[in-house]
Structures are given as C-alpha cells and as structure tokens.
Scaffold this active site. Structure first.
Site, PDB file in Angstrom:
ATOM      1  N   ASN A   1      27.562  44.723  50.707  1.00  0.00           N
ATOM      2  CA  ASN A   1      27.958  44.449  49.236  1.00  0.00           C
ATOM      3  C   ASN A   1      28.073  43.050  49.121  1.00  0.00           C
ATOM      4  O   ASN A   1      28.179  42.463  50.001  1.00  0.00           O
ATOM      5  CB  ASN A   1      29.412  45.080  49.157  1.00  0.00           C
ATOM      6  CG  ASN A   1      30.185  44.625  48.143  1.00  0.00           C
ATOM      7  OD1 ASN A   1      31.239  44.168  48.468  1.00  0.00           O
ATOM      8  ND2 ASN A   1      29.681  44.619  46.856  1.00  0.00           N
TER       9      ASN A   1
ATOM     10  N   CYS B   1      40.110  42.747  50.948  1.00  0.00           N
ATOM     11  CA  CYS B   1      40.971  42.183  50.011  1.00  0.00           C
ATOM     12  C   CYS B   1      41.435  41.037  50.358  1.00  0.00           C
ATOM     13  O   CYS B   1      42.154  41.083  51.426  1.00  0.00           O
ATOM     14  CB  CYS B   1      41.696  42.976  49.092  1.00  0.00           C
ATOM     15  SG  CYS B   1      42.463  42.230  47.884  1.00  0.00           S
TER      16      CYS B   1
END
Length: 368
Positions: free
Chosen positions: A249, A138
């Site tokens: 991803n 993040c």
C-alpha cells in the site's frame, strides 16, 4: 471464471451479536521459537484478493462502500478504523451495520488488548464481516495516545497475542496493516522482526504501507506523503518470506502501477486515489477478478444511487452524508466542477432529497 475470494453470501448482520464469547476472556500464550513458524497453507484462512481499497477515516463508511459496489463487485472494501472500546461500549448498529451488497468487506479494528479485540472480532463475525484487520499503521496522536495504531510496531509481542486471540475467537481471516517502520525504528530488519513475531500467531495477510510513520513531528496527513516510499523493502519481505501473503500500500494512483507491483507481491491496496477517483475501479473486476462485468457509465452509477439516497432520506439522513462521497465521480471530466459545487451546496439544503442527484446529472455529459 471468477475466483471466489470470500463467501459473499447474505449478511448475518446482528445475529448472535450480543451473546457472551466463550473464549474471549482467555488469551492464548504464544510459543516462542528460535525461528518463526510459517503459517501452513492449509491453516491460512481465505485467499488474498489482488486488489483492495484502504480503510480511511471519514471516507470508507457504509455509504462510500455502497457507491463503490456500483463500480466494482469484487474489490475488497474496508470499514473505517473502529476502536475496540467503541464496539464494546458504543452503539454497535451505528458503527457495524452495512448493506449486504458490501461483501466482500473487512472491518478494521484499533486496540491493543487481546481479550477486547477477540470479543470485537467475534461480534464482527456475527455481524457478517468477511475479515478482521488490525490497525498497526495509523500515526495520529489520538490513536497513539490510546496505545494502538503505528506505535504497536514497537510492541510486536502485543500484536502477536492480539492476532492469536482473535484467530481463536473467529473462523474468518485475521490480517494486519502496518508501516515499514516507526520513528527511528525504521530499518528493514526492524520490520522483519515485527513480521516474524506476528506471523507466528497465524496472521493471514500482512498489508504493508511502504512508508515509515513519524509519531512526533508530522501530522497524519503529512505521514501519508512526506516519508519516502520504500517499495523495495516490501518486495524484499515477500522474497524472504514467500510463505506469507504480502499486500503493498502507498502512492498507487492507476492500474499500471498495480500491475507492476503484482509481479513482486500478492496484492495491492489503493488508498486516496480510490476516494479521489472512484471511477478508476470501473475496470477492476475484469482486469483482476476475471468477471465479465463493468459499470455501463458514471450516469448509470448515479442512477443506481438515487433510490439509495431516497431510502436514506426516508430514514432521516440528509443526502450530503451520501453525496459527499460522490464528489469525485466525474474527476477529470467536463462539468466536474459544476457537479461538485451542486452536490456540496444543494445537498445540504434543508428538506432536499434524491432530486439533488437528478439535478446534478444535468450538469455533466449524458454519455459519461
């Protein structure tokens, strides 16, 4: 025959969740070697499911996961990222409770203190979660200021100690989700050094977001699209470290692209497309898990959600908390705009209940 990637038995939600952890205070010391020691297959926990839905803030809460379980039974689902301090000091039931239908479900933790993360992992296992995932990807300022998220890619020894501590505290898989790089530390060799170090701790799977993160200059939203995708680096990582489970991803919007990636890596994680088009996963169980099952229709999914919304309403929760996740169920279909408008407007009216979904069904094709 379907492969059982996780024990999907009943939730142990809340069992022994408040007992002190016998080993949470001790953080094992990593033993360093000239070359990384791969995790022996016999020591790796669980099997990597070929498909998962990414943890997404303000998206993958328990209501979204309940919706997705009407569409796919075996795709691995995640919580939103939960800071370790929130679990230790906050309202655990609020952040950890989930419906047994969620299985298999992983909890994503944020933090950099091995002892605190080990305590949270033990609590999460007692709550019934199937996997512990550490957020090292993040890029938000709030997360970085707390010394966790993507900034931890520059501190691989800290991540390794955290993983080792969590693995010592639980018996379920402990995994890491990270970027290919951070700021100017974005060479393939930088990522390789990170993975080598963290793999020594026994990480059961690496989920690699195939973009670097700019911690300064780009917002979290921009970090999801502006840095270019570098799938080749993730493929190379799997080729050079074939003993590790590698999941990729970033940027996948259909199952054809998933199929292409599975020729190079062990698994694929889908993010925003899973939220913007949840019906994409209607064929996931047959295509990737060998189950002879699929939802009958979007209407059947909505009808299954009606009693859930009614139950939540009886507990004092406004329908919008659930129906906001259903906005894109009819994406690309006739009536989709009217469906979204009705849920957005009617779903927030005082006193409204599950009838908001019955009314919305009148606005979309009956056979969809």
């Amino acid at each position: 025959m379907a492969t059982a990637y996780y024990d999907v038995g009943p939730s142990r939600r809340g069992l022994d969740a408040c007992a002190p952890a016998a080993n949470s205070a001790r953080v094992p010391t990593l033993h360093r070697h000239d070359r990384p020691l791969p995790v022996a297959p016999s020591l790796r926990r669980g099997l990597t499911p070929p498909l998962s839905v990414a943890p997404m803030m303000d998206c993958t809460d328990r209501h979204y996961r309940y919706l997705m379980r009407q569409i796919t039974r075996r795709t691995l689902l995640y919580t939103e990222m939960i800071p370790a301090t929130t679990i230790i000091h906050g309202d655990r039931a609020r952040f950890l409770d989930f419906d047994p239908i969620d299985h298999p479900v992983a909890i994503q933790l944020g933090g950099d203190d091995p002892a605190a993360l080990a305590e949270c992992a033990r609590i999460a296992e007692g709550w019934g979660y199937d996997e512990i995932n550490l957020n090292v990807g993040c890029p938000s300022t709030r997360v970085s200021s707390g010394n966790f998220g993507a900034c931890l890619m520059q501190r691989p020894a800290v991540v390794a100690r955290a993983v080792e501590a969590m693995r010592a505290a639980v018996s379920i898989p402990v995994t890491v989700k990270h970027r290919i790089g951070v700021d100017d530390h974005d060479r393939y060799e930088d990522m390789l050094t990170f993975v080598h170090t963290v793999a020594e701790a026994g990480t059961d799977r690496f989920t690699v977001h195939a973009r670097k993160a700019w911690l300064k200059g780009l917002s979290p939203k921009q970090n999801r699209s502006v840095p270019p995708l570098r799938y080749g680096d993730v493929h190379r990582l799997k080729r050079e470290l074939p003993h590790l489970d590698i999941e990729i991803n970033g940027g996948f919007v259909d199952f054809d692209s998933v199929d292409e990636q599975l020729a190079h890596v062990d698994a694929v994680m889908i993010g925003r497309a899973a939220y913007d088009n949840p019906w994409l996963f209607a064929d996931a169980d047959r295509r990737y898990f060998g189950l002879d099952w699929a939802p009958q229709s979007r209407r059947a999914v909505v009808e299954a959600m009606i009693p859930y919304v009614a139950e939540q309403r009886a507990q004092g929760l406004r329908p919008h908390h659930v129906t906001r996740h259903m906005m894109h169920l009819y994406a690309g279909m006739r009536g989709a705009r009217a469906w979204r408008r009705h849920l957005a407007e009617r779903g927030q009216e005082p006193g409204v209940g599950a009838e908001v979904l019955r009314e919305a069904l009148e606005l979309v094709p009956a056979d969809a």
